[in-house]
Motif scaffolding. Structure first.
Motif, PDB file in Angstrom:
ATOM      1  N   ALA A  43       4.857  12.067  64.364  1.00  6.79           N
ATOM      2  CA  ALA A  43       5.404  13.123  65.210  1.00  6.79           C
ATOM      3  C   ALA A  43       4.340  14.198  65.393  1.00  6.79           C
ATOM      4  O   ALA A  43       3.429  14.340  64.577  1.00  6.79           O
ATOM      5  CB  ALA A  43       6.658  13.722  64.561  1.00  6.79           C
ATOM      6  N   PHE A  44       4.451  14.956  66.473  1.00  6.83           N
ATOM      7  CA  PHE A  44       3.404  15.919  66.795  1.00  6.83           C
ATOM      8  C   PHE A  44       3.166  16.925  65.677  1.00  6.83           C
ATOM      9  O   PHE A  44       4.087  17.497  65.108  1.00  6.83           O
ATOM     10  CB  PHE A  44       3.739  16.677  68.079  1.00  6.83           C
ATOM     11  N   ASN A  45       1.903  17.107  65.395  1.00 13.60           N
ATOM     12  CA  ASN A  45       1.423  18.114  64.457  1.00 13.60           C
ATOM     13  C   ASN A  45       0.128  18.645  65.060  1.00 13.60           C
ATOM     14  O   ASN A  45      -0.760  17.856  65.383  1.00 13.60           O
ATOM     15  CB  ASN A  45       1.172  17.492  63.084  1.00 13.60           C
ATOM     16  N   PRO A  46      -0.006  19.945  65.260  1.00 10.10           N
ATOM     17  CA  PRO A  46      -1.193  20.470  65.947  1.00 10.10           C
ATOM     18  C   PRO A  46      -2.508  20.119  65.274  1.00 10.10           C
ATOM     19  O   PRO A  46      -3.561  20.166  65.900  1.00 10.10           O
ATOM     20  CB  PRO A  46      -0.956  21.987  65.974  1.00 10.10           C
ATOM     21  N   MET A  47      -2.469  19.749  63.987  1.00 10.38           N
ATOM     22  CA  MET A  47      -3.696  19.411  63.279  1.00 10.38           C
ATOM     23  C   MET A  47      -3.980  17.904  63.288  1.00 10.38           C
ATOM     24  O   MET A  47      -5.014  17.467  62.800  1.00 10.38           O
ATOM     25  CB  MET A  47      -3.627  19.908  61.827  1.00 10.38           C
ATOM     26  N   VAL A  48      -3.057  17.107  63.826  1.00  7.79           N
ATOM     27  CA  VAL A  48      -3.256  15.652  63.926  1.00  7.79           C
ATOM     28  C   VAL A  48      -3.742  15.328  65.331  1.00  7.79           C
ATOM     29  O   VAL A  48      -3.187  15.808  66.319  1.00  7.79           O
ATOM     30  CB  VAL A  48      -1.946  14.890  63.630  1.00  7.79           C
ATOM     31  N   VAL A  49      -4.777  14.495  65.449  1.00  7.70           N
ATOM     32  CA  VAL A  49      -5.408  14.273  66.755  1.00  7.70           C
ATOM     33  C   VAL A  49      -5.209  12.851  67.289  1.00  7.70           C
ATOM     34  O   VAL A  49      -5.536  12.590  68.445  1.00  7.70           O
ATOM     35  CB  VAL A  49      -6.916  14.595  66.692  1.00  7.70           C
ATOM     36  N   LYS A  50      -4.680  11.929  66.498  1.00 11.94           N
ATOM     37  CA  LYS A  50      -4.498  10.550  66.974  1.00 11.94           C
ATOM     38  C   LYS A  50      -3.038  10.135  66.857  1.00 11.94           C
ATOM     39  O   LYS A  50      -2.421  10.303  65.800  1.00 11.94           O
ATOM     40  CB  LYS A  50      -5.387   9.592  66.182  1.00 11.94           C
TER      41      LYS A  50
END
Length: 203
Positions: free
Chosen positions: A58-65
């Motif tokens: 799920a979206f996390n601003p620190m995750v990029v892939k």
């Protein structure tokens, strides 16, 4: 340690907050405001018309892939994202051939960021873009797959009145496991009715 004095964890956290610092776990590194990691995106999600498409993770601003799977009935997807000011989105690319940008790499202008992207049944595409903030760049990638409609596997199974145990080698947690097709269960003698709900992969 603050000001050369030993402090208990609770006191240390309060002191650090008062000093405008970020505590990265007790016993971990403490990073001051000057070196604080910035969030580049406020949000990002995929959708088909008005229907959301789940991303993994799920979206996390620190995750990029990320990866996402479209139902076979979905013919396209669009990406919605908002950069955290003063960040901006640039360098948008779409790779339609097996999600391989070496085979095809199409540039997209910023105003078309959220345009509908058509995906054929069984195909995989890669959508990537940069978020630029004060000279720093963070690149985000989403790989999107569309089911073919001929899948015969389950994406979920919900059991009521019993516990499912994967009948497979290794130490596995109870409950449905997508890659396991055999299960076992013991039902208490007091249970007269159990319910199983099957969720098809291409439903």
């Amino acid at each position: 340690r603050v000001g050369g004095s030993e402090m208990r964890p609770g006191c240390c956290r309060r002191a650090l907050r008062a000093a405008g610092c970020l505590l990265a776990g007790w016993g971990g590194a403490v990073q001051g405001v000057a070196g604080e990691a910035h969030e580049y995106l406020q949000y990002m999600y995929l959708k088909y018309e008005s229907q959301p498409i789940d991303t993994v993770p799920a979206f996390n601003p620190m995750v990029v892939k990320y990866e996402a799977t479209m139902d076979w009935k979905m013919t396209f997807f669009s990406v919605e994202a908002s950069p955290q000011p003063p960040a901006v989105i640039e360098n948008i690319h779409l790779c339609r051939q097996d999600a391989d940008c070496a085979k095809e790499d199409q540039s997209i202008v910023v105003v078309d960021f959220s345009r509908n992207v058509m995906v054929a049944p069984g195909a995989r595409v890669r959508f990537r873009f940069d978020v630029i903030r004060e000279g720093d760049v963070k690149s985000y990638t989403v790989i999107v797959s569309r089911l073919t409609g001929s899948e015969t596997t389950l994406r979920g199974m919900v059991a009521q009145g019993l516990t499912l145990w994967p009948d497979a080698s290794g130490d596995m947690e109870p409950g449905f496991q997508k890659r396991v097709s055999h299960y076992r269960s013991l039902i208490d003698v007091s249970v007269e009715l159990v319910t199983l709900e099957f969720q098809l992969e291409d439903a």
